[in-house]
Write an enzyme that holds these catalytic residues in place. Structure first.
Site, PDB file in Angstrom:
ATOM      1  N   GLU A 186       0.848  -1.191   0.000  1.00  0.00           N
ATOM      2  CA  GLU A 186       0.000   0.000   0.000  1.00  0.00           C
ATOM      3  C   GLU A 186       0.890   1.251   0.000  1.00  0.00           C
ATOM      4  O   GLU A 186       1.809   1.377   0.811  1.00  0.00           O
ATOM      5  CB  GLU A 186      -0.859  -0.017   1.260  1.00  0.00           C
ATOM      6  CG  GLU A 186      -1.666   1.241   1.508  1.00  0.00           C
ATOM      7  CD  GLU A 186      -2.299   1.241   2.887  1.00  0.00           C
ATOM      8  OE1 GLU A 186      -3.315   1.938   3.056  1.00  0.00           O
ATOM      9  OE2 GLU A 186      -1.787   0.553   3.791  1.00  0.00           O
ATOM     10  N   LYS A 218      -9.142   1.597  -2.162  1.00  0.00           N
ATOM     11  CA  LYS A 218      -9.422   1.148  -0.796  1.00  0.00           C
ATOM     12  C   LYS A 218     -10.793   1.646  -0.346  1.00  0.00           C
ATOM     13  O   LYS A 218     -11.075   2.848  -0.369  1.00  0.00           O
ATOM     14  CB  LYS A 218      -8.327   1.671   0.140  1.00  0.00           C
ATOM     15  CG  LYS A 218      -8.411   1.170   1.566  1.00  0.00           C
ATOM     16  CD  LYS A 218      -7.204   1.670   2.353  1.00  0.00           C
ATOM     17  CE  LYS A 218      -7.160   1.118   3.757  1.00  0.00           C
ATOM     18  NZ  LYS A 218      -5.959   1.604   4.487  1.00  0.00           N
ATOM     19  N   CYS A 232      -4.797  -3.095   3.180  1.00  0.00           N
ATOM     20  CA  CYS A 232      -4.569  -2.874   4.610  1.00  0.00           C
ATOM     21  C   CYS A 232      -5.756  -3.221   5.499  1.00  0.00           C
ATOM     22  O   CYS A 232      -6.105  -4.386   5.649  1.00  0.00           O
ATOM     23  CB  CYS A 232      -4.100  -1.433   4.838  1.00  0.00           C
ATOM     24  SG  CYS A 232      -3.229  -1.207   6.419  1.00  0.00           S
TER      25      CYS A 232
END
Length: 545
Positions: free
Chosen positions: A308, A365, A416
């Site tokens: 990320e 995300k 994440c």
């Protein structure tokens, strides 16, 4: 003189009464802490099967003896003990001096965040205890059914919001992979239900044993002995049966057809977050990820995965980087973590670069980290800390229904914090995702957090029956097979590259096909049973004085 002596004699009695009054609170807090020790860094996973017992006994005791203090404060302390210990790694964000936050305000913000999530956990358990007392009545089997259903229902409700991590299910990962395989049936709540039900049976066994002693039931007769211990016998049988079911799922062979093979390399860049805003940090990122890509390309990998925010720049600037130039030169597909643009805002994204160095897909995300990527209570905290991102622009989440197509077929993408949300993975697997790509940056926190993160990714691999490649900035990067076996795991705070062969799969577990069907079933069956029993009791008491 006599009055003074009587006062002194009465003091030990009052102290004993105070200690007796405090005992339920201390027991509840201690057992909650024991549950918190089940996850990293301690990893005492076996405690999960007994750590809820003391609280359950306290709740049952109150439900039977209405003159006692309500169980809300002990339940609140149990929740704080569990979530406070399990999520202690949150304190690793302090100090945030590299973001320009002074040391003392950084400490205050950190303690607020840790305290808030711990209190939220306390509220969660308090609601569970209140429902148990209100609906459980005097029937042990109904209490077990209701207690299990309500706990699963509350976890489902909590996980639907932005603050979610510490399910009871994750206490078993990565150590007890056999029981984690129950997640293939109905997701993590299957494991949670197993833990709550076993704890409830043990607690009811203890409670009934104490009641039997009070009633002076003879321990010589076989029938009373069975009455006293039947819950413990059932708890043992359930524990063994559930592990047998998990073992059957765990023992199924994993097909590895050559045509489905995909050799993936990962790069763990090891760029400290404090450097992200600096030119030195970007220079190191360019160097580490470009060199890592070239190393892996020379090992004949099919694709390379980066963490990320590997390159902390916007999409429009990616094409001019040395890393993309290397992709054009070597012709090996790369998944590069950077920042996408959406109007005046930006997203944390994972981009697919094909063999020509062209962007062919992008995943944004969808689950943002509170404080890290957006500011809860922004009116209060927004002026003190912006966000843990190196960019000043406003960050927005990706849509909830994204699909991530690659030159090798559809992938299940996760960035994440999304590892804690199983529905993100289930939906993508049901839509044809054949393997998992997990891209993370856990460098804000202490080492226990990335190990818990790895445990979450293991659960997602098992639930979806998929191979998983996990690239992180500072550790732990890993490769995981569909049975949750870790094929390789990196060091922590190290620069590393590694390649493994994973396999694309199109299987669908019950969970992938039907979602979490167990929780609604438990809620409906427990609620229906309670209504029937309540109706029978009212009917039988009708007309009685």
């Amino acid at each position: 003189m006599q009055k003074k002596q009587s006062k002194k004699q009465g003091e030990p009695g009052r102290q004993g009464e105070r200690l007796t009054a405090l005992l339920p609170y201390l027991i509840a807090l201690a057992s909650g802490i024991l549950m918190g020790l089940t996850v990293a860094p301690v990893g005492a996973w076996f405690l999960a099967w007994i750590a809820l017992v003391p609280l359950w006994v306290l709740v049952v005791t109150y439900s039977k003896r209405k003159n006692q203090s309500p169980p809300a404060p002990p339940a609140f302390l149990w929740g704080i003990g569990y979530h406070g210990i399990a999520l202690f790694w949150i304190t690793g964000i302090h100090p945030m001096t590299w973001l320009g936050v002074p040391w003392l305000p950084s400490l205050a913000i950190t303690l607020f965040c840790w305290g808030f999530i711990s209190v939220l956990g306390g509220v969660f358990v308090t609601i569970w205890a209140a429902v148990m007392v209100r609906l459980g009545g005097q029937k042990p089997w109904l209490r077990i059914l209701i207690g299990t259903a309500v706990w699963c229902g509350l976890e489902s409700l909590w996980s639907a919001g932005p603050l979610w991590w510490s399910s009871l299910a994750y206490t078993q990962s990565p150590h007890n992979l056999v029981i984690v395989h129950l997640g293939q049936l109905s997701g993590p709540n299957t494991v949670t239900a197993a833990i709550v039900a076993v704890n409830g049976l043990i607690a009811e066994g203890w409670t009934n044993r104490q009641d039997a002693k009070s009633a002076k039931i003879s321990s010589v007769s076989f029938a009373p002995l069975w009455f006293v211990n039947k819950y413990l016998v059932t708890a043992t049988g359930l524990l063994i049966s559930l592990h047998l079911i998990g073992f059957i799922l765990y023992s199924r062979p994993i097909a590895q057809p050559p045509e489905a093979a995909l050799k993936v390399g990962i790069i763990q860049g090891n760029i400290p977050n404090r450097l992200l805003r600096s030119s030195e940090g970007f220079r190191r990122a360019q160097e580490n990820y470009t060199n890592g890509y070239l190393t892996l390309a020379n090992q004949s990998v099919d694709a390379v995965l980066t963490p990320e925010g590997a390159l902390p720049i916007f999409q429009r600037d990616l094409l001019g980087t040395a890393l993309v130039a290397a992709v054009k030169e070597k012709g090996v597909v790369a998944w590069i973590g950077a920042f996408g643009e959406r109007g005046d805002s930006y997203t944390i994204s994972l981009f697919t670069f094909n063999s020509k160095g062209e962007i062919v897909s992008r995943y944004d995300k969808a689950k943002l980290v509170p404080l890290g990527e957006y500011i809860p209570f922004e009116g209060i905290l927004g002026g003190i800390v912006k966000r843990l991102s190196p960019l000043d622009a406003h960050q927005v989440p990706g849509s909830a229904n994204q699909l991530f197509d690659t030159p090798f077929g559809r992938a299940i993408a996760s960035i994440c914090y999304e590892s804690a949300f199983p529905e993100q993975f289930r939906r993508q697997a049901a839509a044809g995702g054949q393997f998992i790509l997990s891209s993370s940056n856990d460098a804000h926190y202490t080492a226990s957090m990335p190990f818990q993160h790895h445990a979450q990714d293991i659960m997602r691999a098992i639930e979806t029956d998929r191979w998983s490649a996990r690239a992180t900035n500072t550790g732990y990067s890993a490769f995981v097979n569909p049975h949750g076996g870790t094929l390789w795991i990196s060091g922590y705070n190290t620069y590393e590259t590694h390649a493994e062969t994973i396999y694309r799969r199109q299987t669908q577990t019950l969970y992938v096909r039907w979602g979490d069907w167990l929780t609604p079933l438990l809620l409906i069956s427990s609620g229906g049973t309670w209504l029937v029993i309540s109706g029978i009791n009212k009917f039988s008491n009708f007309g009685k004085p």
